[in-house]
Design an enzyme around this catalytic site. Structure first.
Site, PDB file in Angstrom:
ATOM      1  N   LYS A 105       0.751  -1.502   0.013  1.00  0.00           N
ATOM      2  CA  LYS A 105      -0.262   0.425  -0.098  1.00  0.00           C
ATOM      3  C   LYS A 105       0.756   1.483  -0.132  1.00  0.00           C
ATOM      4  CE  LYS A 105      -3.395  -2.430   2.056  1.00  0.00           C
ATOM      5  NZ  LYS A 105      -4.620  -3.233   3.344  1.00  0.00           N
ATOM      6  N   GLN A 156      -4.746  -2.235   9.973  1.00  0.00           N
ATOM      7  CA  GLN A 156      -4.294  -3.410   8.887  1.00  0.00           C
ATOM      8  C   GLN A 156      -5.159  -4.583   9.399  1.00  0.00           C
ATOM      9  OE1 GLN A 156      -3.274  -3.900   5.832  1.00  0.00           O
ATOM     10  NE2 GLN A 156      -4.076  -6.349   5.853  1.00  0.00           N
ATOM     11  N   ASP A 215     -10.446   2.555   3.748  1.00  0.00           N
ATOM     12  CA  ASP A 215     -11.127   1.298   4.737  1.00  0.00           C
ATOM     13  C   ASP A 215     -12.587   1.138   4.340  1.00  0.00           C
ATOM     14  OD1 ASP A 215      -9.507  -0.967   3.851  1.00  0.00           O
ATOM     15  OD2 ASP A 215      -9.255  -1.262   5.550  1.00  0.00           O
TER      16      ASP A 215
END
Ligand code: NAP
Length: 303
Positions: A54, A98, A121
């Site tokens: 990322k 994450q 996200d």
């Protein structure tokens, strides 16, 4: 019939090109670079690899990235304090925590702390809640489900009025993709491990989204002729020699592995109208959509 391949790699690249062009245009007008902050707790090698890819994508698209790493024994308070710090940092456009985090961390509490304007996200309860309500728009759509819908749209698949079957009801793929399809006026059936006669349900699908994590479980004779098949599954299987023994890598001396989806591709490609390959289908879309969401966060915070 042979299905049309939906080339996720090429479509993801076009999304990345668009994002890079817009980032360059913004920064040329003096606006700050969009910056993605990633939070990694612990030392899972797969999570570390995702976070690093990322960061690399941000660099390639002209965006900045901040990589925060806490040890596996970090406390709930430490993780929450880090998210609060990133929320308050005006340089940070988007925050990605994450998942999964170590078992002792309450993920829901951490995700609910992320400022909705930085929730790239799309997993904060406010964004998911808006996705689930008619007439409400989330600020950010979770990246993999967003990628699935984007692939269908780019391939020209008609979603409105279609019978869509979603295999899997996870928070990160199955449920949000089902909500997105409902929002696009499909009629949606969500299947899971207790669904009875899965093949019969799947045979009704004009659009099939497979996200169960079971290698090649969906067979060709489950697919309705002409259906659009989006295979989200990523499963690693051993490569076999022609005599059926495991193939060994000359480089590492270890058994070779390859990736397959949840759909038996060779069979499904003979029946479906459209299909995504694994790898090279949904996989590349996830990071592309994260980049798109990070740019959007910067646009919201600094129009
Ligand atoms: P998950 O959290 O393990 O959820 C799996 C879902 O599949 C659950 O809802 C489960 O039902 C259902 N299921 C499991 N076995 C089943 C069976 N035999 N029949 C019917 N339903 C069954 O998985 P996930 O995180 O959603 O991921 C799914 C797959 O997508 C994995 O292969 C993962 O690696 C892949 N993935 C890919 C990307 C990408 O970027 N391409 C991103 C995320 C995930 P229950 O709810 O009843 O347990």
């Amino acid at each position: 019939m042979t299905a049309q391949l939906i080339d996720g790699k090429a479509i993801a690249q076009s999304v990345r090109d668009e994002v890079a062009a817009e980032v360059a245009r913004r920064t040329a007008t003096g606006k700050p670079q969009p910056i993605l902050a990633t939070v990694l707790v612990g030392d899972r090698p797969d999570s570390a690899a995702y976070v690093s890819s990322k960061g690399k994508a941000c660099m390639e698209l002209g965006m900045g990235s901040i990589s925060e790493h806490l040890p596996a024994d970090a406390t709930q308070e430490q993780v929450e304090a880090l998210v609060k710090k990133l929320n308050a940092d005006p340089q940070v456009s988007g925050i990605l925590v994450q998942l999964p985090m170590p078992a002792h961390i309450n993920e829901e509490r951490v995700l609910s702390l992320i400022n909705i304007e930085k929730d790239v996200d799309g997993f904060s309860p406010i964004n998911i809640g808006r996705l689930a309500q008619k007439g409400r728009e989330p600020l950010f759509v979770p990246c993999t489900p967003f990628g699935c819908i984007y692939l269908l749209e780019q391939a020209g698949v008609k979603i409105e009025g279609a019978n869509a079957v979603v295999l899997g009801r996870s928070n990160i793929v199955g449920m949000p993709v089902a909500l997105l399809l409902i929002g696009k006026n499909a009629t949606v059936t969500v299947c899971h491990s207790r669904t009875r006669d899965l093949p019969a349900v799947v045979r009704q699908a004009d659009i099939l989204i497979a996200a169960i994590g079971k290698k090649e479980m969906v067979r060709g004779d489950w697919i309705k002729p002409g259906a659009a098949v989006i295979d989200v599954g990523i499963n690693s299987i051993p490569v076999l020699n022609p005599d059926g023994t495991p193939a060994i890598s000359e480089k590492t001396g270890r058994p070779r592995q390859k990736l397959v989806g949840d759909v038996k591709f060779d069979e499904a490609v003979q029946v479906a109208g459209w299909i995504t390959p694994v790898p090279g289908g949904v996989g590349p879309m996830t990071i592309a959509m994260l980049m798109k969401n990070t740019l959007r966060a910067a646009q919201i915070q600094n129009p």
